[in-house]
Motif scaffolding. Structure first.
Motif, PDB file in Angstrom:
ATOM      1  N   PHE A   9       0.673  -1.283   0.071  1.00 52.19           N
ATOM      2  CA  PHE A   9      -0.087  -0.103  -0.160  1.00 52.19           C
ATOM      3  C   PHE A   9       0.826   1.411   0.057  1.00 52.19           C
ATOM      4  O   PHE A   9       1.865   1.348   0.922  1.00 52.19           O
ATOM      5  CB  PHE A   9      -0.709   0.080   1.375  1.00 52.19           C
ATOM      6  N   TYR A  16      -4.693   5.753  -1.645  1.00 46.42           N
ATOM      7  CA  TYR A  16      -3.730   4.842  -1.657  1.00 46.42           C
ATOM      8  C   TYR A  16      -3.775   3.986  -3.119  1.00 46.42           C
ATOM      9  O   TYR A  16      -4.951   3.729  -3.514  1.00 46.42           O
ATOM     10  CB  TYR A  16      -3.956   3.679  -0.520  1.00 46.42           C
ATOM     11  N   THR A  17      -2.383   3.765  -3.522  1.00 46.41           N
ATOM     12  CA  THR A  17      -2.328   2.873  -4.558  1.00 46.41           C
ATOM     13  C   THR A  17      -1.965   1.468  -4.021  1.00 46.41           C
ATOM     14  O   THR A  17      -1.007   1.299  -3.048  1.00 46.41           O
ATOM     15  CB  THR A  17      -1.216   3.469  -5.407  1.00 46.41           C
ATOM     16  N   VAL A  18      -2.572   0.282  -4.529  1.00 50.22           N
ATOM     17  CA  VAL A  18      -2.307  -0.986  -3.946  1.00 50.22           C
ATOM     18  C   VAL A  18      -1.518  -2.071  -4.981  1.00 50.22           C
ATOM     19  O   VAL A  18      -2.087  -1.753  -6.062  1.00 50.22           O
ATOM     20  CB  VAL A  18      -3.469  -1.600  -3.458  1.00 50.22           C
ATOM     21  N   GLU A  29      -6.521   1.167  -6.619  1.00 46.77           N
ATOM     22  CA  GLU A  29      -6.546   2.439  -5.645  1.00 46.77           C
ATOM     23  C   GLU A  29      -7.911   2.762  -4.942  1.00 46.77           C
ATOM     24  O   GLU A  29      -8.685   1.891  -5.221  1.00 46.77           O
ATOM     25  CB  GLU A  29      -6.365   3.625  -6.418  1.00 46.77           C
ATOM     26  N   LEU A  33      -7.847   4.200   3.194  1.00 50.68           N
ATOM     27  CA  LEU A  33      -7.279   3.197   3.364  1.00 50.68           C
ATOM     28  C   LEU A  33      -8.569   1.900   3.660  1.00 50.68           C
ATOM     29  O   LEU A  33      -8.222   0.790   2.748  1.00 50.68           O
ATOM     30  CB  LEU A  33      -6.711   2.993   4.785  1.00 50.68           C
ATOM     31  N   ALA A  36      -9.430   1.340  -0.062  1.00 49.58           N
ATOM     32  CA  ALA A  36      -8.344   0.635  -0.649  1.00 49.58           C
ATOM     33  C   ALA A  36      -8.097  -0.785  -0.301  1.00 49.58           C
ATOM     34  O   ALA A  36      -7.751  -1.864  -1.232  1.00 49.58           O
ATOM     35  CB  ALA A  36      -6.812   1.389  -0.512  1.00 49.58           C
ATOM     36  N   MET A  37      -8.485  -1.038   0.810  1.00 52.51           N
ATOM     37  CA  MET A  37      -8.574  -2.637   1.219  1.00 52.51           C
ATOM     38  C   MET A  37      -9.501  -3.539   0.557  1.00 52.51           C
ATOM     39  O   MET A  37      -9.233  -4.492   0.039  1.00 52.51           O
ATOM     40  CB  MET A  37      -8.597  -2.759   2.859  1.00 52.51           C
ATOM     41  N   ALA A  40      -8.640  -3.765  -3.043  1.00 49.06           N
ATOM     42  CA  ALA A  40      -7.547  -4.684  -3.260  1.00 49.06           C
ATOM     43  C   ALA A  40      -7.860  -6.187  -3.304  1.00 49.06           C
ATOM     44  O   ALA A  40      -7.575  -6.964  -3.921  1.00 49.06           O
ATOM     45  CB  ALA A  40      -6.467  -4.586  -2.201  1.00 49.06           C
ATOM     46  N   GLY A  75       5.604   3.057   1.665  1.00 50.16           N
ATOM     47  CA  GLY A  75       4.627   2.109   1.688  1.00 50.16           C
ATOM     48  C   GLY A  75       4.563   1.113   2.910  1.00 50.16           C
ATOM     49  O   GLY A  75       5.588   1.117   3.611  1.00 50.16           O
TER      50      GLY A  75
END
Length: 131
Positions: A9, A16-18, A29, A33, A36-37, A40, A75
């Motif tokens: 992350f 956030y970019t994952v 993205e 958070l 982003a999770m 992901a 990250g």
């Protein structure tokens, strides 16, 4: 089938970019958070399902201790869990056999006209559901 893969992350001004080191090209993205999770999980699930549907071998997950995020981007690494069976039921392209009943006369006419029953049912369902 439950799978776990490490994800890197990277925070930015936009969220956030994952990135998944073990899943080439699997990047997503999220503005926050938690988003982003969620993104992901969805991205990894889609990537893995695609591999399974193409009869490719799934990559082995790297031990989280061996994953080092890019130090210049602040990250961090987290494990992402995927329930591939559940995801496949909702999003998979695997064909599912259905048994249906129609009048004999309709079956006869349809067969005489070389109707593809599966194609007709899929089209009718998509139309009915507005897809």
């Amino acid at each position: 089938m439950r799978l776990i893969y490490p994800a890197c992350f990277y925070p930015s001004e936009d969220g956030y970019t994952v990135v998944f080191p073990d899943l080439p090209g699997c990047v997503t993205e999220g503005d926050t958070l938690p988003e982003a999770m969620d993104m992901a999980i969805d991205a990894a699930s889609g990537w893995l399902l695609s591999e399974v549907e193409e009869n490719k071998q799934l990559p082995k997950a790297t031990n989280i201790k061996n994953v080092i995020p890019n130090e210049y981007e602040n990250g961090f690494v987290s494990l992402i869990g995927v329930d591939l069976d559940e995801y496949s039921q909702k999003h998979g392209n695997k064909a599912v056999k259905k048994t249906l009943t129609i009048p004999a006369w309709l079956n006869t006419i349809a067969e005489e006209n070389n109707v593809n029953f599966s194609q007709v049912l899929q089209s009718a369902l998509k139309d009915q559901l507005g897809i």
